[in-house]
Design an enzyme around this catalytic site. Structure first.
Site, PDB file in Angstrom:
ATOM      1  N   ASP A 162      -3.778  15.263   8.644  1.00  0.00           N
ATOM      2  CA  ASP A 162      -2.832  15.956   9.508  1.00  0.00           C
ATOM      3  C   ASP A 162      -3.311  17.381   9.724  1.00  0.00           C
ATOM      4  O   ASP A 162      -3.758  18.054   8.785  1.00  0.00           O
ATOM      5  CB  ASP A 162      -1.433  15.967   8.879  1.00  0.00           C
ATOM      6  CG  ASP A 162      -0.659  14.695   9.192  1.00  0.00           C
ATOM      7  OD1 ASP A 162      -1.179  13.847   9.935  1.00  0.00           O
ATOM      8  OD2 ASP A 162       0.466  14.554   8.681  1.00  0.00           O
TER       9      ASP A 162
ATOM     10  N   GLU B  22      -5.346  10.668   7.086  1.00  0.00           N
ATOM     11  CA  GLU B  22      -4.335  10.954   6.060  1.00  0.00           C
ATOM     12  C   GLU B  22      -3.530   9.717   5.689  1.00  0.00           C
ATOM     13  O   GLU B  22      -3.092   9.585   4.550  1.00  0.00           O
ATOM     14  CB  GLU B  22      -3.393  12.066   6.531  1.00  0.00           C
ATOM     15  CG  GLU B  22      -2.426  12.522   5.447  1.00  0.00           C
ATOM     16  CD  GLU B  22      -1.869  13.904   5.711  1.00  0.00           C
ATOM     17  OE1 GLU B  22      -0.658  14.074   5.505  1.00  0.00           O
ATOM     18  OE2 GLU B  22      -2.630  14.801   6.098  1.00  0.00           O
TER      19      GLU B  22
ATOM     20  N   TYR C  18       2.742  17.031  17.179  1.00  0.00           N
ATOM     21  CA  TYR C  18       2.785  17.276  15.730  1.00  0.00           C
ATOM     22  C   TYR C  18       4.069  18.022  15.363  1.00  0.00           C
ATOM     23  O   TYR C  18       4.324  19.120  15.878  1.00  0.00           O
ATOM     24  CB  TYR C  18       1.563  18.089  15.309  1.00  0.00           C
ATOM     25  CG  TYR C  18       1.442  18.299  13.827  1.00  0.00           C
ATOM     26  CD1 TYR C  18       1.057  17.259  12.986  1.00  0.00           C
ATOM     27  CD2 TYR C  18       1.719  19.544  13.255  1.00  0.00           C
ATOM     28  CE1 TYR C  18       0.945  17.452  11.619  1.00  0.00           C
ATOM     29  CE2 TYR C  18       1.606  19.746  11.888  1.00  0.00           C
ATOM     30  CZ  TYR C  18       1.219  18.698  11.076  1.00  0.00           C
ATOM     31  OH  TYR C  18       1.111  18.888   9.715  1.00  0.00           O
TER      32      TYR C  18
END
Length: 706
Positions: free
Chosen positions: A107, A10, A317
């Site tokens: 992601d 990403e 995350y």
């Protein structure tokens, strides 16, 4: 020719980490190549949706007859300005003859899936795609992720939800912005957002409610009682043992004079309480906490957490909605705890009861729940062994976010916070007084997590009196009180409201607030301003909200749509069903807007603050700050009150300056048409001021009859 896998990350930093771990060393413009893998990257969003004028130049001019404008997503994708070079690199790599498969390294979430899928579609990809799904960007997690790649089709529903969300935001945004600007405004543009506008409406409503709030005065009776073990301060209770409220000062004083001198403890109630350590952080909980502690905006907290995740790699995350952990990381959770065994964290870890980590008893089971983990588990520190070294390089704000996350993990290993509440009933003649106290038994996890300004003694403890103990009434006092308005929305308050109403996701709520706090081109100011941790609506926001129909600013509307979007991921609705329903409602509302008439916003508030004299008492009358009513200054005079109150809107009808002036001058208006009853019926009436200064209706006489 040996076949290769193309990994699309990403962001560039992620791509370079993937390349290092996969042994790719040949650096080219926009990608890094190895013997078996090629690694390239996006720069966040490369692909977006077109504006109407990008479909056809004729839509550059806003016309009601063109609405609704709805375009198939297949025809709407475009390469975003500034992303052309990197997209060309990715497209060329996708079509290389030696690339047999793509690996989606975006992601691991809804937005990451959307970014990747749109790239594949624009590039015309026909090759199979596997999904890399990791909870953090440590080398260990990335290696594990590449060993357990999944078929990207597993995430089709997640993508469909993300795409439906993006399409709806775009379609409703540009259709309602055009329709409202053309029907409700002159020489000014109304900017509508599916989520932004209802959220803004909640802030405006709250601000106007506060500014139009008229406090009511009341009195309570407090007594000080002396006992052999100490003094107790208590309030007079009513028949239901609740605090007695006096609406009349003289009655309160008279009652105080009737209290005798003897007192006795009639009843003591002790209630033990135990509060378990809080669940771990989701991104919304983290944003709320950082706003409360440090006044951080939601966007700032998200940016800091994202940096700790993708640059420093010491946080899992962050864009997660879950506050729980997956059972598959239970066996390594102690490694995560040991990773923060340094500095100030060490003293807390060393004091964990039963430390030694042998057996299952030390693992707090209540924080592991697969059913409550969707895309990602709660935010925790990673288990890399060099966090202490990295921690020294963090900025002060980055440390604040990391400290909170580390503390939340340590706290789950601590015992409950335990205390005892005590309620005492004191008899004094025919009257009863009550007092409350609190005694801390075990501070537990609160030794680790302490809210800013919090102390152990939220309520003071009471002296050790016993039932039947006699004492003296030392003093009675009548206390002046008044009702208080609601508090303005804080950042954490508005985030909580959005979460409760299913508005947006943990990853998008910060962006919604950011847009409301950012001044748009051509507008004199932003819709919201933030003062420390408090959100305040601007004059522009209040003007816009005033003219947006209620159903388009109702929080229930956006909540209902967001629940429908969630049902796409759950497989209970299809993307087509959700979009078709939304477009059907759009068409219905557009029809109403095209046929309705009424006042329009002209870039300034329709009512100007006007000073005049009260027709009842002659004192000055002024408009309140929120421009919702005119009030006599005698309203707050306790000795000679005057309750004149003239609203600027009655039964859905906005009063003109002329009508308000007639009320304040002649106590009566001409016949006004267009009032709306609670049932939705319209009616006509005169407005008149009664003897108490309240605005009432006077209906016209019916013709005929005797």
């Amino acid at each position: 020719m040996e076949k290769k896998y193309l990994v699309i990350a990403e962001k560039p930093n992620q791509g370079k980490d993937y390349a290092r771990i996969l042994g790719c060393t040949k650096v080219h413009t926009g990608y890094i190549e190895g013997d078996r893998y090629i690694v390239t990257w996006a720069v966040g969003h490369l692909i977006g949706l077109k504006e109407p004028q990008e479909h056809d130049e004729k839509y550059r001019k806003w016309r009601l007859e063109d609405l609704p404008l709805v375009f198939p997503v297949q025809e709407s994708l475009k390469v975003l300005p500034g992303a052309e070079k990197q997209f060309a690199v990715i497209k060329q790599l996708i079509h290389r003859s030696d690339v047999e498969m793509l690996i989606n390294g975006g992601d691991a979430g809804r937005e990451g899936e959307l970014i990747q899928r749109w790239i594949y579609r624009m590039a015309g990809n026909r090759k199979p795609v596997m999904r890399l799904w990791v909870d953090d960007l440590t080398d260990k997690s990335i290696r594990q992720g590449f060993r357990r790649l999944a078929d990207d089709r597993k995430y089709d529903r997640l993508f469909e939800e993300g795409e439906a969300r993006a399409e709806l935001d775009q379609i409703l945004g540009y259709n309602y912005s055009r329709a409202l600007s053309l029907t409700k405004a002159e020489n000014i543009t109304i900017s509508y957002g599916r989520c932004q506008t209802p959220v803004l409406n909640k802030v405006v409503e709250r601000d106007l409610e506060i500014e139009s709030f008229v406090p009511k005065f009341y009195w309570v009776l407090q007594g000080s009682f002396g006992f052999p073990k100490g003094q107790v301060t208590a309030v007079l209770l009513d028949e239901e043992d609740k605090q007695r409220v006096f609406e009349n000062l003289e009655e309160a004083k008279q009652t105080a004079g009737q209290i005798g001198k003897q007192a006795q403890v009639q009843k003591i109630t002790r209630t033990p309480k135990a509060v378990k350590p809080p669940y771990l952080y989701s991104i919304t909980e983290l944003q709320k906490d950082m706003a409360k502690r440090y006044g951080f905006s939601a966007d700032k907290t998200l940016e800091l957490a994202q940096t700790l995740y993708d640059r420093h790699k010491i946080l899992s995350y962050p864009r997660t909605d879950s506050r729980f952990l997956s059972t598959n990381i239970k066996e390594e959770i102690l490694d995560h705890l040991e990773a923060v065994h340094f500095g100030a964290f060490s003293s807390f870890i060393e004091r964990i009861p039963g430390r030694g980590y042998t057996g299952e008893k030390q693992i707090p089971e209540r924080y592991f729940n697969d059913a409550k983990v969707t895309d990602h588990h709660a935010i925790i520190p990673t288990n890399r062994t060099d966090i202490e070294k990295i921690y020294q390089t963090l900025t002060e704000d980055e440390k604040k976010v990391f400290d909170a996350v580390a503390d939340s993990l340590i706290a789950i290993f601590y015992p409950d916070y335990e205390y005892e509440t005590r309620e005492i009933l004191i008899g004094a003649g025919a009257y009863r007084f009550g007092a409350k106290g609190k005694k801390i038994k075990n501070t537990g996890w609160k030794d680790v997590i302490r809210t800013k300004g919090e102390t152990d003694m939220e309520e003071p403890d009471l002296p050790d009196v016993s039932e039947g103990m006699d004492g003296q009434v030392e003093q009675t006092e009548v206390l002046d009180k008044k009702t208080q308005p609601k508090k303005r929305y804080t950042v954490e308050g508005i985030l909580a409201m959005m979460e409760i109403n299913h508005i947006g996701t943990g990853a998008t709520r910060a962006e919604i607030l950011k847009k409301l706090l950012t001044k748009k081109k051509g507008n004199p100011e932003a819709y919201l301003k933030q003062q420390k941790n408090v959100l305040i609506s601007t004059g522009l926001a209040r003007s816009f909200i005033r003219y947006i129909p209620e159903e388009l600013r109702d929080i229930e509307m956006v909540s209902r749509i967001d629940k429908s979007l969630k049902q796409i991921e759950e497989g209970r609705l299809t993307k087509a069903e959700v979009l078709n329903q939304a477009v059907e409602e759009l068409q219905h509302n557009l029809t109403r807007l095209k046929t309705e008439s009424g006042e329009k916003i002209r870039g300034k508030a329709p009512f100007q603050k006007e000073k005049t004299t009260c027709p009842l008492c002659g004192r000055e009358v002024t408009m309140n700050k929120g421009r919702t009513f005119y009030l006599c200054k005698g309203y707050f005079d306790k000795e000679k009150p005057c309750y004149l109150n003239v609203p600027t809107e009655v039964a859905g009808k906005k009063l003109t300056d002329k009508q308000i002036k007639a009320l304040l001058t002649h106590k009566k208006t001409d016949l006004i048409q267009g009032f709306r009853s609670r049932k939705g019926d319209t009616f006509s009436a005169y407005l008149v001021l009664d003897a108490q200064g309240k605005t009432t209706y006077q209906y016209p006489r019916k013709r005929g009859g005797r």
